[in-house]
Design an enzyme around this catalytic site. Structure first.
Site, PDB file in Angstrom:
ATOM      1  N   TYR A  46     -38.167 -26.896  50.093  1.00  0.00           N
ATOM      2  CA  TYR A  46     -37.796 -26.487  49.762  1.00  0.00           C
ATOM      3  C   TYR A  46     -36.743 -25.416  49.585  1.00  0.00           C
ATOM      4  O   TYR A  46     -36.291 -25.567  50.710  1.00  0.00           O
ATOM      5  CB  TYR A  46     -39.472 -24.982  49.740  1.00  0.00           C
ATOM      6  CG  TYR A  46     -40.558 -24.756  49.243  1.00  0.00           C
ATOM      7  CD1 TYR A  46     -39.938 -24.665  47.821  1.00  0.00           C
ATOM      8  CD2 TYR A  46     -42.089 -24.914  49.615  1.00  0.00           C
ATOM      9  CE1 TYR A  46     -41.041 -25.049  47.131  1.00  0.00           C
ATOM     10  CE2 TYR A  46     -42.143 -25.014  48.923  1.00  0.00           C
ATOM     11  CZ  TYR A  46     -42.608 -25.133  47.422  1.00  0.00           C
ATOM     12  OH  TYR A  46     -43.507 -24.594  47.171  1.00  0.00           O
ATOM     13  N   LYS A 223     -32.520 -39.676  29.184  1.00  0.00           N
ATOM     14  CA  LYS A 223     -32.481 -40.360  27.872  1.00  0.00           C
ATOM     15  C   LYS A 223     -30.802 -41.589  28.092  1.00  0.00           C
ATOM     16  O   LYS A 223     -31.217 -42.214  28.791  1.00  0.00           O
ATOM     17  CB  LYS A 223     -32.575 -39.291  26.718  1.00  0.00           C
ATOM     18  CG  LYS A 223     -34.031 -38.574  27.029  1.00  0.00           C
ATOM     19  CD  LYS A 223     -33.725 -37.717  25.431  1.00  0.00           C
ATOM     20  CE  LYS A 223     -35.635 -36.830  25.273  1.00  0.00           C
ATOM     21  NZ  LYS A 223     -35.354 -35.575  26.420  1.00  0.00           N
ATOM     22  N   ARG A 229     -36.112 -38.539  35.117  1.00  0.00           N
ATOM     23  CA  ARG A 229     -36.745 -37.206  34.148  1.00  0.00           C
ATOM     24  C   ARG A 229     -36.190 -35.438  35.035  1.00  0.00           C
ATOM     25  O   ARG A 229     -36.660 -35.397  35.874  1.00  0.00           O
ATOM     26  CB  ARG A 229     -37.917 -37.381  33.900  1.00  0.00           C
ATOM     27  CG  ARG A 229     -38.640 -38.983  33.984  1.00  0.00           C
ATOM     28  CD  ARG A 229     -39.892 -39.467  33.475  1.00  0.00           C
ATOM     29  NE  ARG A 229     -40.632 -37.965  32.269  1.00  0.00           N
ATOM     30  CZ  ARG A 229     -39.641 -39.106  31.035  1.00  0.00           C
ATOM     31  NH1 ARG A 229     -39.325 -40.701  31.402  1.00  0.00           N
ATOM     32  NH2 ARG A 229     -39.992 -38.550  29.773  1.00  0.00           N
TER      33      ARG A 229
END
Ligand code: DSN
Length: 423
Positions: A46, A223, A229
């Site tokens: 975290y 992309k 991602r």
């Protein structure tokens, strides 16, 4: 892996990716290094906050990894600031809008049917419930030229807080300087959603909106940029302390954006994905990446020519970037869904897509959208584009003939053996 069910599905997906050609223009194949960073122990941590300013202890490694991602991103795009925490493109868009526009404010973006994106305020999105979206579009779908006069008229009338450039289905370059001059007249913040073309900008093949008066670039990282991602927001301005609210000025956009991403919108950053973004940005700084970006565009232009030779009607009659939008309804009297499903059967993956002012409904639109980023990663060059266009035409002509489609699928599989996925 102990979970055999999931292991089997991962293997099946590897096989699908290896044996077929990925033509969806928003997809790509990442390197093994990017994959390794994504699957690393950073996922256990975290790290709310920012490097050096966290809410939990044990950050000696996460701070370094996030700072590396930030520094590499800034260098790649020439920005003063990078927030690498957005989990994906849609959250990057929302956070960018919210950093500057109050609920009810107006945002001017590209018409969705002319190539804009859902996250640019489609009525079904949360964004459209928060802000008021108005539109500009193409002047001429034969050339793809944007109607800059109409854009200016709408801007003068509607006084948008943000003017948004960018698209997910538009094959041409934008005139950023012209747009920024209009933005200046109405005092709008200029934001460019470069999700599709970030890798082409980083690779020096397409114009960088920051060189033409834009304040913010928002993007995905997976992309043409060929990372994991995820999302990212780059900005120009003064970088302040994200723990202190700054005055709301264009100069303070970097800090306004940081505070909107966290604590405004997201919780803990995904540190494994940020490590993978850092790896991908490092790869994009290499000279080979510039060659890769050039080759994507060369391949797309050649593929566009080969398709037109075979009777495919292309929206804007060609491409300047990595993507091609074809009107298969006009060309062959069928809809894009039929073509998508037919090509799936032979191992060519692309997507159905609406064309400008499409007479057909969204689930059976007139068009297909395809592109060259993924196949270029596998090493395909201009000389292979005729073959792909041939397969597409033959499959369309043989739709419904499973025997013929099976033969074509075997040809695609055999061809793919010569172009392995990145190792
Ligand atoms: N899904 C992405 C695309 O294909 O363009 C953007 O959302």
């Amino acid at each position: 892996m102990k979970d055999k069910l999931i292991e089997g599905l991962i293997k099946a997906e590897e096989k699908r990716q290896r044996e077929g050609l990925e033509l969806i223009p928003s997809e790509n194949y990442v390197s093994q290094d990017v994959l390794a960073a994504m699957g690393s122990v950073f996922t256990n941590k975290y790290s709310e906050g920012f490097p050096g300013k966290r809410y939990y202890g044990g950050q000696e490694n996460t701070d370094q990894v996030e700072q590396l991602a930030i520094d590499r991103a800034k260098k790649l795009f020439g920005s003063d600031h990078a927030n690498v925490q957005p989990h994906a493109g849609a959250p990057a868009n929302i956070a960018s809008y919210a950093a500057w526009a109050d609920p009810g404010d107006t945002i001017l973006g590209m018409d969705l049917s002319h190539g804009g994106h859902l996250t640019h305020g489609h009525p079904v999105t949360l964004a459209a419930k928060i802000w008021r979206f108005v539109r500009y579009g193409m002047k001429d779908v034969e050339t793809g030229e944007i109607d800059y006069e109409q854009l200016r008229e709408v801007a003068l009338k509607e006084k948008p807080k943000i003017i948004l450039a960018g698209f997910s289905a538009y094959p041409r370059e934008l005139d950023y300087a012209k747009m920024a001059a209009i933005g200046k007249e109405v005092n709008a913040v200029m934001m460019a959603d470069m999700a599709h073309i970030a890798g082409l900008i980083a690779g020096g093949v397409l114009a960088n909106p920051f060189d033409h008066g834009f304040h913010v670039i928002l993007t995905t990282t997976h992309k043409t940029l060929r990372g994991p991602r995820g999302g990212m927001i780059l900005s120009k301005g003064k970088v302040g302390n994200p723990l202190k609210a700054p005055e709301k000025t264009i100069e303070n956009l970097p800090t306004l954006i940081d505070r909107t991403v966290f604590p405004g919108f997201q919780g803990g950053p995904l540190m494994n994905m940020i490590a993978a973004k850092a790896v991908a940005f490092g790869e994009a700084q290499q000279p080979e990446f510039r060659e890769y970006a050039k080759q994507i565009v060369k391949n797309a232009k050649k593929l566009a020519d080969e398709l037109m030779k075979r009777g495919f009607k292309l929206i804007t009659n060609g491409t300047d970037n990595h993507l091609i939008l074809a009107d298969v309804h006009t060309s062959f009297g069928i809809d894009g869904k039929i073509v998508e499903e037919t090509l799936d059967k032979i191992g060519l993956t692309l997507n159905k897509n609406a064309i400008p002012d499409d007479p057909l409904p969204p689930f059976r639109p007139s068009g297909i959208r395809l592109g060259t980023p993924a196949m270029t990663t596998r090493g395909l060059k201009e000389e292979h584009m005729g073959l792909i266009a041939d397969w597409m035409l033959q499959a369309i002509q043989a739709r419904g003939d499973d025997k013929k489609l099976n033969t074509l699928n075997n040809e695609v599989k055999e061809f793919c053996q010569a172009f392995p996925l990145p190792t």
